[in-house]
Scaffold this motif. Sequence first.
Motif, mmCIF file in Angstrom:
data_model
loop_
_atom_site.group_PDB
_atom_site.id
_atom_site.type_symbol
_atom_site.label_atom_id
_atom_site.label_comp_id
_atom_site.label_asym_id
_atom_site.label_seq_id
_atom_site.Cartn_x
_atom_site.Cartn_y
_atom_site.Cartn_z
ATOM 1 N N PHE A 51 0.833 -1.190 0.000
ATOM 2 C CA PHE A 51 0.000 0.000 0.000
ATOM 3 C C PHE A 51 0.874 1.249 0.000
ATOM 4 C CE2 PHE A 51 -3.290 -2.933 0.898
ATOM 5 C CZ PHE A 51 -4.492 -2.291 0.623
ATOM 6 N N GLU A 71 -3.207 3.696 -6.820
ATOM 7 C CA GLU A 71 -4.192 2.800 -6.233
ATOM 8 C C GLU A 71 -3.659 2.306 -4.891
ATOM 9 O OE1 GLU A 71 -6.852 -1.088 -7.567
ATOM 10 O OE2 GLU A 71 -5.214 -0.380 -8.813
ATOM 11 N N LYS A 72 -4.565 2.056 -3.967
ATOM 12 C CA LYS A 72 -4.236 1.581 -2.617
ATOM 13 C C LYS A 72 -3.469 2.631 -1.814
ATOM 14 C CE LYS A 72 -2.193 -2.376 -3.540
ATOM 15 N NZ LYS A 72 -1.675 -3.746 -3.370
ATOM 16 N N LYS A 238 -9.015 -1.142 0.731
ATOM 17 C CA LYS A 238 -9.059 -1.184 -0.735
ATOM 18 C C LYS A 238 -10.257 -0.418 -1.291
ATOM 19 C CE LYS A 238 -6.888 -5.758 -1.002
ATOM 20 N NZ LYS A 238 -7.160 -7.202 -1.246
ATOM 21 N N HIS A 325 -13.220 -4.112 -5.643
ATOM 22 C CA HIS A 325 -13.287 -3.013 -4.682
ATOM 23 C C HIS A 325 -14.738 -2.749 -4.310
ATOM 24 C CE1 HIS A 325 -9.171 -1.934 -5.920
ATOM 25 N NE2 HIS A 325 -9.596 -2.086 -7.158
#
Length: 344
Positions: A51, A71-72, A238, A325
């Motif tokens: 992450f 992302e994340k 997420k 997600h």
Amino acid sequence: MILSMIPALSQASSSAVILQYHHVSDKTPRITSVTPETFKKHMNYLAENKFNVIPLVDAVEALRSKQALPEKTVTITFDDAYLSIYTNAFPVLKEYGFPFTIFVTPTPVDKNYQKFLSWEQLREMAQGGATLANHTMSHDHSVERLSGETEEQWLSRFRQDLEVTETRIQEKTGQSVKMFAWTFGETTPELRAALDDMGYVGFGQQSGAAGEYSDFTRLPRFPMAGIYGVNDFGIKVKSRALPVTTQSPDSSLISQDNLKPELELTLAKGDYQKKQLKCYASGQGELKITWLDEEMTHLKTQANKPLPVGRTRYNCTAPSNSGRHYYWYSHAWLRLTDEGKALD
């Protein structure tokens, strides 16, 4: 500059997940605590799954400027400046090199309360990657008015408390980032307008990811305490922000003649399955959703039974088209006592 702190994007997102912790201890009230073991598992999950853990100020700047985030992307926050942050969380955060934010209530720090941090410990953590931000001087209920207090006096008292708190943090640590966490997650449109007028970003305690359409006077955070975040941590970190462009009503406060409040939302297009969107109320389970247009961009939902005194949330979620997600949006409701008081 934020551009240099965010890595090159392989997959971009317009959301960031903000985690909210209080105590990190197995000897404090469960409703506001995670155990040291659970906290370690959370941080290890973020590290092992790669992450992007960044400072809160950087996440906010990216979202406000509509800059794509990896992302994340996750940011970590703590409320109230409890001692267990230093003893049980800080060593883990240092191990992983994760930045974090502490929303500080200065009065118990000044008075050397037993379960609170000292200014020396706060300064040490600031040198180790902590941002120190505003959480009122004494952790009172900002939504409450004093007996006989006018709206102007109430808002003036709030502004003064905000300024005194920010000055105290700056005097003791050198930091002033003008970020504010609402105590108990409680606020009103009038208070939020005052906060915005003073140039602050506000953070609530309603669940969900923060996104480009989020209200920057009450950005959502996922509370991590008790049963929350233990079994579904991976799902929450997420998650993405459900693109809610308008909401009605704007206020969290509910009155005696409207104990089953109706919430209307307007949604922008996005990578989510509209037909799978569901809403829930705290302690009531799933709520009925009524779509108000054929394109399914405007909906309303309502509690099944009267909301109790205290704080309640409506949570609305929808899976992404890929199913990998959940898109998430939460609205906090607040019912005061007959005397106009909020519950702790």
